[in-house]
Enzyme design. Structure first.
Site, mmCIF file in Angstrom:
data_model
loop_
_atom_site.group_PDB
_atom_site.id
_atom_site.type_symbol
_atom_site.label_atom_id
_atom_site.label_comp_id
_atom_site.label_asym_id
_atom_site.label_seq_id
_atom_site.Cartn_x
_atom_site.Cartn_y
_atom_site.Cartn_z
ATOM 1 N N ASP A 108 7.556 5.888 -1.452
ATOM 2 C CA ASP A 108 7.712 5.848 -0.001
ATOM 3 C C ASP A 108 8.369 4.507 0.334
ATOM 4 O O ASP A 108 8.865 3.823 -0.556
ATOM 5 C CB ASP A 108 6.351 5.985 0.687
ATOM 6 C CG ASP A 108 5.531 4.719 0.546
ATOM 7 O OD1 ASP A 108 5.084 4.173 1.563
ATOM 8 O OD2 ASP A 108 5.335 4.256 -0.602
ATOM 9 N N GLY A 150 0.910 -1.139 0.000
ATOM 10 C CA GLY A 150 0.000 0.000 0.000
ATOM 11 C C GLY A 150 0.939 1.177 0.000
ATOM 12 O O GLY A 150 1.754 1.301 0.896
ATOM 13 N N THR A 151 0.861 2.038 -0.960
ATOM 14 C CA THR A 151 2.072 2.791 -1.207
ATOM 15 C C THR A 151 1.797 4.096 -1.924
ATOM 16 O O THR A 151 0.658 4.386 -2.286
ATOM 17 C CB THR A 151 2.989 1.920 -2.091
ATOM 18 O OG1 THR A 151 4.259 2.490 -2.132
ATOM 19 C CG2 THR A 151 2.444 1.868 -3.492
ATOM 20 N N THR A 152 2.866 4.881 -2.104
ATOM 21 C CA THR A 152 2.804 6.013 -3.028
ATOM 22 C C THR A 152 4.009 5.909 -3.942
ATOM 23 O O THR A 152 5.142 5.861 -3.456
ATOM 24 C CB THR A 152 2.891 7.349 -2.272
ATOM 25 O OG1 THR A 152 2.000 7.339 -1.191
ATOM 26 C CG2 THR A 152 2.588 8.499 -3.201
#
Lengths: 163, 257
Positions: free
Chosen positions: B56, B39-41
């Site tokens: 991230d 789950g990320t950017t």
């Protein structure tokens, strides 16, 4: 309705916090409505009163109410949290603030399919409520959006049919 | 070796072991444990002369942060790197396949020309084919960025579903939703390298501030005609957002009182 009732009893305009609290209590006490989903009436109450000046309250899901300096809500709000975090400054002037809010809503309208149309601003200060309508062709164009078409000649008189 | 591990009596442990093959971990029931996901950017953008990729560093398993310093920007070739988002397992394996297929293709077609380099479009197309043909099994969103002599700096976005589009900049992952507005508002063509790196770092910081599944450090990779370089920006270097609490510095060897 509640605001008018209590206002009549108190003989003076209600504090912003009181209005927010009324909205919040309606949400909280009806948490079991809609088979447990709650009322789904999430509101942002903003205003000005002589006791505490300008205030913003977000009355969010589940019956939560917090006093914040700024907030955003709705399906399009996810796309502008970053923009507003970055751009919010304390003690903006009225013009700066209106421009900031219009820019944020324009960006959200561009990304969110459930948001669109025009931008309506309500500025509340000691003098009262000032309503402003910003139409789509007055909005600053967003990256990647097609330009709004300008009509040549007479708008509306021929029903749009041009030769 | 397995036979002694499942107790005979009817306890929570035995039920769990029989059903899932692993003991309940961390006080959380197994059905609550999700597959490890980034789950990320992630994001990538073109600047004047190259590309900047950013990500991230948080890998989460449900609410537990499995890795707080993970590296989501993986090298495919010296001049082409990939940002990964979605299921950690899926993206790691897709990346491994793409690396292998690119090397094979180049061995056959490029020979000794520019060893270690590949056309960015080649890598992007290979990734897209894998993603599209396995779309029902994969949960992987990827961004390919790189520089080559044919087309210069390129960024390709390959989201869930396996479509591919060349773009000047793109964002991906769960945290990307919060920065669509900011990126649309502040993007400019032909930034300098420093401007682009600052822009990407700021965008990832804003996303980390609002997205629970993004966090840790900001990792940047810059790719240009002369090569590529990696950077890590620790949390205290990221500019704070409104109402963000500052990181409390720790005394080395002491206790924060």
């Amino acid at each position: 309705y509640h605001v008018e009732q209590i206002g009549m009893e108190r003989d003076s305009p209600l504090d912003v916090k009181t209005v927010a609290r009324i909205s919040n209590q309606i949400n909280y006490q009806n948490k079991s409505a809609n088979h447990g989903a709650g009322l789904g009436a999430y509101m942002i109450i903003g205003g000005w009163d002589s006791n505490n000046g300008s205030q913003v309250f977000s009355c969010t899901a589940g019956g939560n109410m917090i006093a914040t300096k700024w907030t955003t809500d709705g399906s399009g709000s996810t796309y502008i949290w970053g923009f507003m975090d970055n751009g919010f400054k304390e003690n903006m002037t009225r013009e700066e603030c209106e421009e900031f809010v219009t820019a944020a809503i324009t960006l959200a309208m561009s990304t969110d399919s459930s948001s669109g149309g025009c931008v309506r601003l309500n500025t509340v200060n000691a003098d009262g409520i000032h309503r402003k309508l910003v139409k789509p062709d007055e909005l600053v164009p967003v990256y990647g959006e097609l330009a709004t078409t300008t009509r040549h000649g007479h708008v509306g008189s021929s029903g749009g049919m041009m030769l | 070796w397995f036979s002694g591990l499942i107790p005979e009596d009817d306890t929570a442990l035995s039920t769990t072991m029989a059903a899932y093959g692993v003991p309940p971990a961390l006080g959380v029931a197994p059905e609550m444990m999700e597959e490890i996901s980034t789950g990320t950017t992630i994001m990538a953008c073109q600047y004047d002369g190259g590309v900047v990729l950013g990500a991230d560093s948080r890998t989460s398993t449900g609410t537990y942060v499995a890795n707080r310093a993970s590296d989501k920007i993986t090298m495919v070739t010296d001049n082409v790197w990939m940002c990964r988002s979605g299921s950690a397992a899926d993206t790691q394996n897709v990346c491994a396949y793409v690396k292998n297929l690119t090397e094979e293709h180049n061995m056959q077609r490029r020979g000794d020309l520019d060893p270690g380099m590949a056309d960015v479009k080649l890598v992007a197309n290979l990734t897209m084919q894998l993603a599209y043909k396995n779309k029902d099994k994969l949960s992987a969103g990827m961004i390919i960025g790189g520089w080559d002599a044919t087309l210069g700096a390129q960024v390709y976005g390959i989201p869930l579903g396996g479509s591919m589009q060349r773009v000047p900049f793109t964002v991906g992952g769960s945290g990307s939703a919060y920065i669509y507005g900011w990126c649309d508002n502040t993007w400019r063509e032909n930034m300098t390298r420093e401007e682009a790196e600052g822009w990407v770092a700021r965008a990832i910081s804003l996303a980390i501030a609002r997205d629970a599944s993004s966090g840790g450090v900001v990792r940047l990779v810059t790719i240009h005609s002369k090569g590529s370089s990696r950077q890590m920006l620790e949390p205290k270097h990221q500019s704070l957002c409104e109402s963000e609490l500052p990181v409390i510095p720790r005394k080395v060897g002491g206790v924060v009182g």
